[in-house]
Design a protein around this motif. Sequence first.
Motif, PDB file in Angstrom:
ATOM      1  N   UNK A 147      46.161  41.654  39.795  1.00 52.85           N
ATOM      2  CA  UNK A 147      45.950  40.733  40.920  1.00 52.85           C
ATOM      3  C   UNK A 147      44.503  40.247  40.924  1.00 52.85           C
ATOM      4  N   UNK A 148      43.552  41.158  40.686  1.00 48.67           N
ATOM      5  CA  UNK A 148      42.135  40.772  40.658  1.00 48.67           C
ATOM      6  C   UNK A 148      41.880  39.721  39.580  1.00 48.67           C
ATOM      7  N   UNK A 149      42.443  39.931  38.400  1.00 50.46           N
ATOM      8  CA  UNK A 149      42.279  38.968  37.308  1.00 50.46           C
ATOM      9  C   UNK A 149      42.976  37.651  37.643  1.00 50.46           C
ATOM     10  N   UNK A 194      37.239  45.457  47.530  1.00 51.31           N
ATOM     11  CA  UNK A 194      38.054  46.644  47.830  1.00 51.31           C
ATOM     12  C   UNK A 194      38.621  47.243  46.556  1.00 51.31           C
ATOM     13  N   UNK A 195      39.187  46.408  45.683  1.00 51.20           N
ATOM     14  CA  UNK A 195      39.746  46.913  44.426  1.00 51.20           C
ATOM     15  C   UNK A 195      38.669  47.608  43.592  1.00 51.20           C
ATOM     16  N   UNK A 196      37.520  46.958  43.416  1.00 50.34           N
ATOM     17  CA  UNK A 196      36.460  47.537  42.588  1.00 50.34           C
ATOM     18  C   UNK A 196      35.919  48.829  43.202  1.00 50.34           C
ATOM     19  N   UNK A 197      35.801  48.876  44.521  1.00 56.88           N
ATOM     20  CA  UNK A 197      35.325  50.094  45.194  1.00 56.88           C
ATOM     21  C   UNK A 197      36.328  51.235  45.031  1.00 56.88           C
ATOM     22  N   UNK A 198      37.605  50.938  45.167  1.00 57.29           N
ATOM     23  CA  UNK A 198      38.636  51.972  44.995  1.00 57.29           C
ATOM     24  C   UNK A 198      38.657  52.461  43.547  1.00 57.29           C
ATOM     25  N   UNK A 199      38.519  51.543  42.606  1.00 53.60           N
ATOM     26  CA  UNK A 199      38.513  51.926  41.194  1.00 53.60           C
ATOM     27  C   UNK A 199      37.333  52.849  40.891  1.00 53.60           C
TER      28      UNK A 199
END
Length: 153
Positions: free
Chosen positions: A56-58, A79-84
């Motif tokens: 989804x991010x890509x 949010x995605x990068x922080x969770x990763x």
Amino acid sequence: MLQVAFTVLITLQFLLIIFHDMIDIPGWTHGRQVKETIGRMKFWAATGINAIFPGVAVGFAIWFFGRPKPGFVTQYWVIYCAITLGSAIMMWWIPYFFGASEKTKQEYARMYAGTKQVLPLRGDNPRPNLLHLFFHALFVVNLVLALALRFAA
């Protein structure tokens, strides 16, 4: 320039997350060992689930490339990068510094045996191999870029 860097690096992150356990590169990644340790069903289920969020991010990075980004897009990236990054810390750095269960130690030992190690031993704690150190650096860079894009004027 931020947008180009983020698009390229988030795409790289997506590809690495999806494919790094599917291949064998002696000393770097031993996908065969991972599959043998966790089983084929769990491997493919985890790979599929792990593909959704970076995918989804890509998708957003490509769809909104060169166009104004709605707030929800840049917020998703942060949010995605922080969770990763948080997941990497939970999976690798907490066990490295504070130890892990015997089961986790044995699984990590089987999955990552023979990979390049640069961090010093801390007892028998699992430690991130060199490939994962590169991944974690990429996660940090992508989080910084996502924050920059989120809060850019």
